[in-house]
Design a protein around this motif. Structure first.
Motif, PDB file in Angstrom:
ATOM      1  N   MET A   1     -35.644 -56.835 -61.665  1.00 45.16           N
ATOM      2  CA  MET A   1     -34.672 -57.576 -61.122  1.00 45.16           C
ATOM      3  C   MET A   1     -34.898 -59.037 -60.545  1.00 45.16           C
ATOM      4  SD  MET A   1     -31.942 -56.343 -58.040  1.00 45.16           S
ATOM      5  CE  MET A   1     -31.676 -54.867 -58.792  1.00 45.16           C
ATOM      6  N   THR A   2     -34.407 -59.891 -60.937  1.00 47.95           N
ATOM      7  CA  THR A   2     -34.760 -61.266 -60.500  1.00 47.95           C
ATOM      8  C   THR A   2     -33.892 -61.594 -59.099  1.00 47.95           C
ATOM      9  OG1 THR A   2     -33.042 -62.461 -61.477  1.00 47.95           O
ATOM     10  CG2 THR A   2     -35.056 -62.282 -62.701  1.00 47.95           C
ATOM     11  N   GLN A   3     -34.316 -62.434 -58.164  1.00 52.98           N
ATOM     12  CA  GLN A   3     -33.778 -62.789 -57.181  1.00 52.98           C
ATOM     13  C   GLN A   3     -32.231 -63.251 -57.415  1.00 52.98           C
ATOM     14  OE1 GLN A   3     -35.952 -65.994 -55.164  1.00 52.98           O
ATOM     15  NE2 GLN A   3     -37.598 -64.714 -54.213  1.00 52.98           N
ATOM     16  N   ALA A   4     -32.029 -63.739 -58.696  1.00 53.26           N
ATOM     17  CA  ALA A   4     -30.537 -64.301 -58.760  1.00 53.26           C
ATOM     18  C   ALA A   4     -29.715 -62.784 -59.137  1.00 53.26           C
ATOM     19  CB  ALA A   4     -30.429 -64.922 -59.931  1.00 53.26           C
ATOM     20  N   ASP A   5     -30.263 -61.832 -59.470  1.00 50.24           N
ATOM     21  CA  ASP A   5     -29.578 -60.648 -59.688  1.00 50.24           C
ATOM     22  C   ASP A   5     -29.154 -59.903 -58.290  1.00 50.24           C
ATOM     23  OD1 ASP A   5     -29.725 -60.861 -62.403  1.00 50.24           O
ATOM     24  OD2 ASP A   5     -31.809 -59.717 -62.497  1.00 50.24           O
ATOM     25  N   THR A   6     -29.817 -60.471 -57.345  1.00 54.40           N
ATOM     26  CA  THR A   6     -29.631 -59.609 -55.952  1.00 54.40           C
ATOM     27  C   THR A   6     -28.394 -59.886 -55.456  1.00 54.40           C
ATOM     28  OG1 THR A   6     -30.924 -61.189 -54.696  1.00 54.40           O
ATOM     29  CG2 THR A   6     -32.282 -59.446 -55.557  1.00 54.40           C
ATOM     30  N   ALA A   7     -27.763 -61.138 -55.693  1.00 51.37           N
ATOM     31  CA  ALA A   7     -26.586 -61.665 -54.992  1.00 51.37           C
ATOM     32  C   ALA A   7     -25.617 -60.599 -55.006  1.00 51.37           C
ATOM     33  CB  ALA A   7     -26.013 -62.984 -55.705  1.00 51.37           C
ATOM     34  N   ARG A   8     -25.149 -60.026 -56.080  1.00 57.28           N
ATOM     35  CA  ARG A   8     -24.264 -58.836 -56.147  1.00 57.28           C
ATOM     36  C   ARG A   8     -24.502 -57.771 -55.157  1.00 57.28           C
ATOM     37  NH1 ARG A   8     -24.869 -55.117 -60.936  1.00 57.28           N
ATOM     38  NH2 ARG A   8     -26.850 -55.489 -61.491  1.00 57.28           N
ATOM     39  N   TYR A   9     -25.616 -57.525 -54.701  1.00 58.84           N
ATOM     40  CA  TYR A   9     -25.903 -56.337 -53.940  1.00 58.84           C
ATOM     41  C   TYR A   9     -25.823 -56.694 -52.419  1.00 58.84           C
ATOM     42  CZ  TYR A   9     -27.553 -54.144 -58.131  1.00 58.84           C
ATOM     43  OH  TYR A   9     -27.632 -53.529 -59.304  1.00 58.84           O
ATOM     44  N   THR A  10     -25.998 -58.219 -52.090  1.00 62.07           N
ATOM     45  CA  THR A  10     -26.122 -58.726 -50.797  1.00 62.07           C
ATOM     46  C   THR A  10     -24.663 -59.288 -50.363  1.00 62.07           C
ATOM     47  OG1 THR A  10     -26.907 -60.797 -51.469  1.00 62.07           O
ATOM     48  CG2 THR A  10     -28.506 -58.828 -50.710  1.00 62.07           C
ATOM     49  N   ASN A  11     -23.760 -59.157 -51.521  1.00 59.20           N
ATOM     50  CA  ASN A  11     -22.420 -59.670 -51.149  1.00 59.20           C
ATOM     51  C   ASN A  11     -22.757 -61.128 -50.779  1.00 59.20           C
ATOM     52  OD1 ASN A  11     -20.893 -57.493 -51.920  1.00 59.20           O
ATOM     53  ND2 ASN A  11     -21.343 -56.637 -49.652  1.00 59.20           N
ATOM     54  N   THR A  12     -23.273 -61.932 -51.466  1.00 56.83           N
ATOM     55  CA  THR A  12     -23.399 -63.463 -51.328  1.00 56.83           C
ATOM     56  C   THR A  12     -23.373 -64.232 -52.816  1.00 56.83           C
ATOM     57  OG1 THR A  12     -25.795 -63.582 -51.427  1.00 56.83           O
ATOM     58  CG2 THR A  12     -24.766 -62.958 -49.217  1.00 56.83           C
ATOM     59  N   THR A  13     -23.124 -65.511 -52.780  1.00 57.55           N
ATOM     60  CA  THR A  13     -23.055 -66.129 -54.141  1.00 57.55           C
ATOM     61  C   THR A  13     -24.465 -66.561 -54.428  1.00 57.55           C
ATOM     62  OG1 THR A  13     -22.507 -68.122 -52.608  1.00 57.55           O
ATOM     63  CG2 THR A  13     -20.700 -66.731 -53.312  1.00 57.55           C
ATOM     64  N   SER A  14     -25.706 -66.467 -53.606  1.00 55.10           N
ATOM     65  CA  SER A  14     -26.973 -66.990 -53.913  1.00 55.10           C
ATOM     66  C   SER A  14     -27.794 -65.871 -53.697  1.00 55.10           C
ATOM     67  CB  SER A  14     -26.911 -68.274 -53.353  1.00 55.10           C
ATOM     68  OG  SER A  14     -27.342 -68.029 -51.954  1.00 55.10           O
ATOM     69  N   PRO A  15     -28.915 -66.124 -53.967  1.00 60.99           N
ATOM     70  CA  PRO A  15     -30.304 -65.110 -53.672  1.00 60.99           C
ATOM     71  C   PRO A  15     -30.951 -65.518 -52.681  1.00 60.99           C
ATOM     72  CG  PRO A  15     -30.870 -66.862 -55.328  1.00 60.99           C
ATOM     73  CD  PRO A  15     -29.470 -67.131 -55.166  1.00 60.99           C
ATOM     74  N   MET A  16     -30.159 -66.491 -51.756  1.00 58.59           N
ATOM     75  CA  MET A  16     -30.886 -66.912 -50.453  1.00 58.59           C
ATOM     76  C   MET A  16     -31.423 -65.794 -49.509  1.00 58.59           C
ATOM     77  SD  MET A  16     -31.605 -69.849 -50.918  1.00 58.59           S
ATOM     78  CE  MET A  16     -32.244 -70.167 -49.041  1.00 58.59           C
ATOM     79  N   PRO A  17     -30.482 -64.725 -49.244  1.00 58.86           N
ATOM     80  CA  PRO A  17     -30.904 -63.733 -48.215  1.00 58.86           C
ATOM     81  C   PRO A  17     -32.324 -63.096 -48.702  1.00 58.86           C
ATOM     82  CG  PRO A  17     -28.685 -63.389 -48.909  1.00 58.86           C
ATOM     83  CD  PRO A  17     -28.922 -64.517 -49.642  1.00 58.86           C
ATOM     84  N   VAL A  18     -32.383 -62.574 -49.959  1.00 57.89           N
ATOM     85  CA  VAL A  18     -33.341 -62.231 -50.348  1.00 57.89           C
ATOM     86  C   VAL A  18     -34.542 -63.029 -50.496  1.00 57.89           C
ATOM     87  CG1 VAL A  18     -34.730 -61.054 -52.454  1.00 57.89           C
ATOM     88  CG2 VAL A  18     -32.349 -60.368 -51.798  1.00 57.89           C
ATOM     89  N   ARG A  19     -34.434 -64.311 -50.755  1.00 57.60           N
ATOM     90  CA  ARG A  19     -35.508 -65.325 -50.969  1.00 57.60           C
ATOM     91  C   ARG A  19     -36.065 -65.427 -49.533  1.00 57.60           C
ATOM     92  NH1 ARG A  19     -33.577 -70.290 -53.951  1.00 57.60           N
ATOM     93  NH2 ARG A  19     -33.640 -68.857 -55.382  1.00 57.60           N
TER      94      ARG A  19
END
Length: 205
Positions: A1-19
């Motif tokens: 799973m890439t950082q970009a893929d995580t956005a749908r799990y964190t309910n955000t429009t970007s992977p910034m929370p995981v990054r």
């Protein structure tokens, strides 16, 4: 799973929370931790441990689950506290002192009694349990077996003895005729003798 893929799990429009979490800048929200743990097929504890590593924080020590023996001893101590002492058992320091005095050993410490009550000692030593039994004025067999009927008999007997001692200390016997008081004392003693005699007769050869 890439950082970009995580956005749908964190309910955000970007992977910034995981990054931000992986770079040790900003921790994930509690909801994101739960969602990502499910997505990664790991536990929340494992995900949080990984996050702590990203922030350069030390690992939290893993708590060992309480052992069956430790839990059993803790349960028996709680039964003594509630059924004999009505929730006000002697302090850990007093129990350690009394147990050592009566056993003539140094088997107990205040910290050890506290740990036994919490079920934190996986394999308590026999000498420590024997000293603890002496501190509570119960036979060592109380801590060496797990028969509910034996426990009930010991607790009931100990509770009666405790009540009898309190009555004597406050002079309750003076409120009734000497003959009646003697009958009460004899009745308790004879009843216990009969119980123990029946146990001996029923013991397998």
């Amino acid at each position: 799973m890439t950082q970009a893929d995580t956005a749908r799990y964190t309910n955000t429009t970007s992977p910034m929370p995981v990054r931000a979490a992986e770079q040790g800048k900003r921790p994930l929200s509690d909801q994101a931790v739960t969602a990502l743990a499910a997505a990664y097929h790991v536990t929340r504890a494992e995900l949080l441990a990984a996050q702590r590593r990203s922030f350069g924080q030390p690992e939290e020590p893993q708590q060992e689950p309480p052992s069956a023996e430790g839990t059993r001893v803790a349960r028996k101590l709680e039964s003594l506290r509630t059924e004999v002492y009505a929730g006000a058992a002697p302090s850990d320091a007093h129990l350690a002192s009394e147990g050592n005095r009566k056993s003539g050993s140094a088997a107990l410490t205040e910290a050890m009694v506290r740990a036994l009550r919490a079920g934190e000692i996986a394999d308590p030593r026999d000498e420590a349990l024997d000293a603890l039994a002496l501190a509570f004025d119960v036979p060592p067999v109380y801590f060496r077996q797990d028969d509910p009927e034996v426990d009930a008999l010991i607790l009931s007997t100990r509770a009666v003895r405790n009540k009898f001692t309190v009555m004597v200390a406050r002079g309750a016997g003076q409120e009734m005729p000497r003959e009646s008081w003697d009958q009460l004392r004899d009745f308790i003693g004879e009843t216990m003798e009969e119980i123990l005699a029946d146990g001996e007769n029923g013991r397998p050869a």
